[in-house]
Write a protein that holds these residues in place. Structure first.
Motif, PDB file in Angstrom:
ATOM      1  N   LYS A 207       0.532   4.588   2.073  1.00  0.00           N
ATOM      2  CA  LYS A 207      -0.367   5.198   3.066  1.00  0.00           C
ATOM      3  C   LYS A 207      -0.318   6.715   3.073  1.00  0.00           C
ATOM      4  O   LYS A 207      -1.287   7.364   3.454  1.00  0.00           O
TER       5      LYS A 207
ATOM      6  N   ASN B 175      -5.422  -6.530  10.614  1.00  0.00           N
ATOM      7  CA  ASN B 175      -6.792  -6.114  10.345  1.00  0.00           C
ATOM      8  C   ASN B 175      -7.634  -7.376  10.185  1.00  0.00           C
ATOM      9  O   ASN B 175      -7.120  -8.429   9.793  1.00  0.00           O
TER      10      ASN B 175
ATOM     11  N   ASP C 133      -8.081  -1.950   1.877  1.00  0.00           N
ATOM     12  CA  ASP C 133      -8.496  -1.072   0.795  1.00  0.00           C
ATOM     13  C   ASP C 133      -7.400  -0.021   0.653  1.00  0.00           C
ATOM     14  O   ASP C 133      -7.177   0.720   1.610  1.00  0.00           O
ATOM     15  N   PRO C 134      -6.622   0.024  -0.394  1.00  0.00           N
ATOM     16  CA  PRO C 134      -6.853  -0.488  -1.747  1.00  0.00           C
ATOM     17  C   PRO C 134      -6.186  -1.826  -2.097  1.00  0.00           C
ATOM     18  O   PRO C 134      -6.205  -2.194  -3.274  1.00  0.00           O
ATOM     19  N   GLU C 135      -5.645  -2.569  -1.147  1.00  0.00           N
ATOM     20  CA  GLU C 135      -4.961  -3.824  -1.516  1.00  0.00           C
ATOM     21  C   GLU C 135      -5.881  -4.788  -2.274  1.00  0.00           C
ATOM     22  O   GLU C 135      -5.467  -5.440  -3.235  1.00  0.00           O
TER      23      GLU C 135
ATOM     24  N   ASP D 161       0.851  -1.187   0.000  1.00  0.00           N
ATOM     25  CA  ASP D 161       0.000   0.000   0.000  1.00  0.00           C
ATOM     26  C   ASP D 161       0.891   1.243   0.000  1.00  0.00           C
ATOM     27  O   ASP D 161       2.098   1.138   0.219  1.00  0.00           O
TER      28      ASP D 161
ATOM     29  N   GLY E 187      -6.158   6.457   4.218  1.00  0.00           N
ATOM     30  CA  GLY E 187      -6.617   5.064   4.129  1.00  0.00           C
ATOM     31  C   GLY E 187      -5.776   4.256   3.145  1.00  0.00           C
ATOM     32  O   GLY E 187      -5.809   3.027   3.170  1.00  0.00           O
TER      33      GLY E 187
ATOM     34  N   TYR F 202      -5.593  -9.792   7.755  1.00  0.00           N
ATOM     35  CA  TYR F 202      -4.654  -8.907   7.065  1.00  0.00           C
ATOM     36  C   TYR F 202      -3.492  -8.663   8.015  1.00  0.00           C
ATOM     37  O   TYR F 202      -3.691  -8.110   9.092  1.00  0.00           O
TER      38      TYR F 202
ATOM     39  N   GLU G 262       0.524  -4.061  12.105  1.00  0.00           N
ATOM     40  CA  GLU G 262      -0.864  -4.150  12.560  1.00  0.00           C
ATOM     41  C   GLU G 262      -1.515  -5.404  11.976  1.00  0.00           C
ATOM     42  O   GLU G 262      -1.044  -5.942  10.981  1.00  0.00           O
TER      43      GLU G 262
HETATM   44  N1  GLY Z   1      -4.936  -0.171   3.166  1.00  0.00           N
HETATM   45  C1  GLY Z   1      -4.853  -0.361   4.546  1.00  0.00           C
HETATM   46  C2  GLY Z   1      -6.066  -0.872   5.166  1.00  0.00           C
HETATM   47  O1  GLY Z   1      -7.025  -1.262   4.517  1.00  0.00           O
HETATM   48  O2  GLY Z   1      -6.099  -0.921   6.380  1.00  0.00           O
END
Ligand code: GLY
Ligand code: AMP
Length: 421
Positions: free
Chosen positions: A215, A286, A291-293, A213, A227, A270, A284
């Motif tokens: 950021k 998730n 998003d946008p991955e 990503d 995001g 994630y 981190e």
């Molecule tokens: N692109 C990082 C997220 O969705 O947290």
């Protein structure tokens, strides 16, 4: 199958579109979705993602085979628990398991317990104590709101002053309300970042192609965190042995740790990772697709997404295969000033769908003449799959340069780091 997807952004557009590729899928509904999805044959449902009752009723009335949850907020509000209680199938973690994303402190504690490498940290809710810790540790240092903050709750502070301002905003100024009543202060890590997403069902892990990503808002990784302004997959500068190590030392241990803790994870996990000089570390976790991955990872899936989810929900072994060659790259077009206060209502270009590029829509609505207009910070993403990063960049950027994009901006350097190899 008839499938319901919850969410409304570019990520959900990519998920819904991929689900529709399956021969087994008759209809994909998205609640609430956005009008940019209509061209792809996706049906929009006007029920808010926090209206669990309404969504459950819709799923019952429309014989939905199962529901897929895109964003984190409904997961943390317990939508999976509520659907399950109503005897409906739904793919995603329970509220308890989604805490891996919803509380940085919970994530840190479980990582420590199961010896998963991550930045050294301390948790604070008192401003004077947090300030004293920053003075002791010095900069650079990273301040994170404990709870959800739409990707904006992290400040990488390069001076003590910046760190203290961030702490004061979060702890004293309630910048993210309840989410920043507690903060995690973390050691600053340096290295190449990548996202490793996996389909997970209890102890079972099926990894996806990795992605990177971008950021920061502006070129050269400058400006505030957002995001995510663009992504590409795979990440050629991260060797396969690093991905294998990440799976063995991070993803599998966290997944089995969650089973042992009684909050077994089913859904998309994630892992945001960084390859430092001291080895791989977790930035981190998730509890959902990124998003946008997603918009660059899912186009690389060569097996059937709907069948994969159906198999996971039914305890069958899914077939998960990926494109081996080339690269998929996506550039986010955002409203000028995002992630600060931004303008809405700008007209979108109408002809961005050609054979080479695919648009995924996010912050859009329609005007009285039925034209797409901007209605959010990240408005749409253009994506291309090509033999190498230079070609993918050219396909996306040539298209964007052709359009008049008044009131919008996008980063011009998505994928540059992949050229180093
Ligand atoms: N692109 C990082 C997220 O969705 O947290
Ligand atoms: P997060 O929301 O936790 O993914 O953080 C957003 C971004 O902040 C990450 O993608 C990193 O670029 C940066 N970041 C977070 N934690 C650290 C850290 N400990 N050291 C350096 N950068 C970080």
């Amino acid at each position: 199958m008839k499938i319901l997807v919850i969410g409304s952004g570019g990520r959900e557009h990519a998920i819904a579109k991929k689900l529709l590729d399956s021969d087994k899928v008759k209809q994909v509904y998205v609640a609430k979705g956005n009008p940019g999805m209509l061209n792809d044959g996706i049906h929009l449902v006007g029920i808010a993602e926090n209206d669990h009752e309404g969504l459950i009723q819709f799923a019952k009335d429309n014989q939905i085979s199962w529901t897929f949850v895109g964003p984190e907020v409904p997961l943390l509000n317990g939508i999976v628990d509520d659907f399950t209680a109503a005897e409906l199938k739904i793919f995603g973690p329970t509220k308890a398991a989604a805490a891996i994303e919803g509380s940085k402190n919970f994530a840190k504690e479980i990582m420590n317990k199961y010896e998963i490498p991550t930045a050294k940290y301390k948790t604070f809710s008192s401003f004077p104590e947090a300030k004293a810790y920053v003075k002791e540790e010095g900069a650079p240092i990273v301040i994170k709101a404990d709870g959800l903050a739409a990707g904006k709750g992290v400040v990488v502070a390069f001076t003590g002053e910046e760190a203290i301002t961030a702490l004061s905003d979060m702890l004293e100024g309630n910048q993210f309300e309840e989410s920043s009543s507690q903060v995690v202060i973390e050691e600053f890590l340096e290295g190449e970042e990548f996202s490793l997403l996996s389909f997970v069902n209890g102890e079972k892990v099926y990894p996806m192609a990795i992605a990177q990503d971008h950021k920061r808002a502006y070129d050269g990784d400058k400006g505030p965190n957002t995001g995510g302004m663009g992504a590409y997959s795979p990440v050629p500068q991260i060797p396969q042995k690093t991905v294998d190590l990440a799976l063995e030392s991070i993803v599998r241990p966290i997944v089995s740790g969650m089973v042992k803790e009684g909050c077994s994870f089913t859904g998309i996990l994630y892992a945001g990772l960084i390859a430092t000089n001291e080895g791989l570390k977790v930035i981190e976790f998730n509890a959902r697709f990124g998003d946008p991955e997603t918009q660059v990872v899912l186009p690389r899936l060569t097996s059937d997404l709907a069948q994969i989810i159906d198999d996971l929900l039914n305890g069958n072994e899914p077939v998960v295969t990926w494109l081996e060659d080339g690269i998929t790259l996506g550039v986010v077009v955002a409203a000028e000033e995002y992630p600060k206060e931004y303008q809405k209502g700008m007209l979108l270009p109408s002809n961005v769908n050609n054979l080479e590029v695919t648009p995924y829509y996010a912050g859009v609505s329609i005007d009285e003449q039925g034209r797409l207009i901007a209605n959010g910070g990240r408005v749409f993403l253009l994506c291309a799959t090509a033999k190498d990063v230079e070609t993918a960049q050219r396909e996306v950027y040539d298209e964007l340069e052709k359009e008049s994009l008044d009131g919008f901006f996008y980063r011009k350097d998505i994928g540059e780091k992949a050229k180093k190899v």
